[in-house]
Design a protein around this motif. Sequence first.
Motif, PDB file in Angstrom:
ATOM      1  N   LEU A  62       0.838  -1.205   0.000  1.00 30.38           N
ATOM      2  CA  LEU A  62       0.000   0.000   0.000  1.00 30.38           C
ATOM      3  C   LEU A  62       0.872   1.253   0.000  1.00 30.38           C
ATOM      4  CD1 LEU A  62      -3.199   0.597   2.087  1.00 30.38           C
ATOM      5  CD2 LEU A  62      -1.418   2.330   2.029  1.00 30.38           C
ATOM      6  N   TYR A  63       1.861   1.299   0.906  1.00 27.44           N
ATOM      7  CA  TYR A  63       2.752   2.456   0.952  1.00 27.44           C
ATOM      8  C   TYR A  63       3.549   2.582  -0.347  1.00 27.44           C
ATOM      9  CZ  TYR A  63       2.024   3.506   5.912  1.00 27.44           C
ATOM     10  OH  TYR A  63       1.484   3.895   7.121  1.00 27.44           O
ATOM     11  N   ASP A  64       3.913   1.455  -0.926  1.00 26.18           N
ATOM     12  CA  ASP A  64       4.689   1.476  -2.170  1.00 26.18           C
ATOM     13  C   ASP A  64       3.883   2.118  -3.287  1.00 26.18           C
ATOM     14  OD1 ASP A  64       7.107   0.800  -3.570  1.00 26.18           O
ATOM     15  OD2 ASP A  64       6.052  -0.852  -4.522  1.00 26.18           O
ATOM     16  N   ALA A  65       2.641   1.662  -3.463  1.00 29.37           N
ATOM     17  CA  ALA A  65       1.799   2.226  -4.514  1.00 29.37           C
ATOM     18  C   ALA A  65       1.421   3.671  -4.222  1.00 29.37           C
ATOM     19  CB  ALA A  65       0.541   1.375  -4.679  1.00 29.37           C
ATOM     20  N   ALA A  66       1.187   3.986  -2.938  1.00 32.75           N
ATOM     21  CA  ALA A  66       0.822   5.357  -2.576  1.00 32.75           C
ATOM     22  C   ALA A  66       1.939   6.330  -2.887  1.00 32.75           C
ATOM     23  CB  ALA A  66       0.461   5.421  -1.094  1.00 32.75           C
ATOM     24  N   ALA A 174       8.612  -1.365  -5.730  1.00 33.94           N
ATOM     25  CA  ALA A 174       9.195  -0.430  -6.694  1.00 33.94           C
ATOM     26  C   ALA A 174      10.049   0.623  -6.006  1.00 33.94           C
ATOM     27  CB  ALA A 174       8.088   0.240  -7.515  1.00 33.94           C
ATOM     28  N   PHE A 175       9.600   1.097  -4.835  1.00 34.44           N
ATOM     29  CA  PHE A 175      10.404   2.112  -4.154  1.00 34.44           C
ATOM     30  C   PHE A 175      11.747   1.551  -3.737  1.00 34.44           C
ATOM     31  CE2 PHE A 175      11.957   3.865  -0.147  1.00 34.44           C
ATOM     32  CZ  PHE A 175      12.208   5.166  -0.542  1.00 34.44           C
ATOM     33  N   HIS A 176      11.779   0.344  -3.196  1.00 29.77           N
ATOM     34  CA  HIS A 176      13.041  -0.252  -2.786  1.00 29.77           C
ATOM     35  C   HIS A 176      13.984  -0.423  -3.975  1.00 29.77           C
ATOM     36  CE1 HIS A 176      10.999  -2.184   0.990  1.00 29.77           C
ATOM     37  NE2 HIS A 176      11.058  -0.859   1.032  1.00 29.77           N
ATOM     38  N   THR A 177      13.409  -0.715  -5.127  1.00 27.86           N
ATOM     39  CA  THR A 177      14.232  -0.830  -6.336  1.00 27.86           C
ATOM     40  C   THR A 177      14.789   0.526  -6.733  1.00 27.86           C
ATOM     41  OG1 THR A 177      12.839  -2.681  -7.058  1.00 27.86           O
ATOM     42  CG2 THR A 177      14.280  -1.680  -8.709  1.00 27.86           C
ATOM     43  N   LEU A 178      13.957   1.570  -6.652  1.00 30.32           N
ATOM     44  CA  LEU A 178      14.439   2.928  -6.928  1.00 30.32           C
ATOM     45  C   LEU A 178      15.583   3.290  -5.999  1.00 30.32           C
ATOM     46  CD1 LEU A 178      11.353   5.293  -7.436  1.00 30.32           C
ATOM     47  CD2 LEU A 178      12.868   4.334  -9.163  1.00 30.32           C
TER      48      LEU A 178
END
Length: 230
Positions: A62-66, A174-178
């Motif tokens: 949820l936090y990732d998509a948000a 996705a954020f962790h990948t960024l």
Amino acid sequence: MLRRLAADRATGALVRDHGTLYLADGCVVHAESPVAPGLDVLLGGASRVGAGEREICRLGALYDAAFFALAPGRGPARFRYGAEPETEPGPGAGAGPEPGPARPVSAADVERETLRRRELLDSVWPYPDVDAAPVVPRPPAPGQTVTARGRALLARADGVRTPAQLAWVLGRPAFHTLLEVRRLAAAGLVETPPPAAAPHPTPHASPAVTPPDPDVALLRRVLDALEAQL
């Protein structure tokens, strides 16, 4: 707009350029973005997952998509009153809804976490152009070490896939990948593209920051590697 909807205890979908937040009584119960892998991707099809572990993964998704749904965009935000997420998660679902009501998260917490993540990215390597560009690996300097997570990412970086696409391939948020891509760029292991030129700069626009010269970055990496061996 999110703060106002939270204050009004609104229920529905906040639709933006890069994703959608679903609210119930002013709290966020679901988020989805075409950038962020869904819960099914993050769990890797695991069948034996406890309720607690699944809830942690759902909250992380949820936090990732948000994070992407609340990213600055050019289009206007829209709110569809009464809209609900699909029963089954589809492609791009950031936190596939569980059977029954999902645990709500306050809009303030979502906003706070989103801002914290933006600051974290910039503290690692303040060049956001890296986030959407194809990941182009660079050879490590002599003696330079790479973490296991970095090696896994670099092994799949073909100069064509973007960080978001690599997140889907790796089955990681996705954020962790960024964040990992920015760390690799800071270490000189990934190309940093030149910043996009603003077509019509305004008097109040911040000057563009030019990435360090590749030769200078390479020299810095070599010096760091030599110092580590002393």
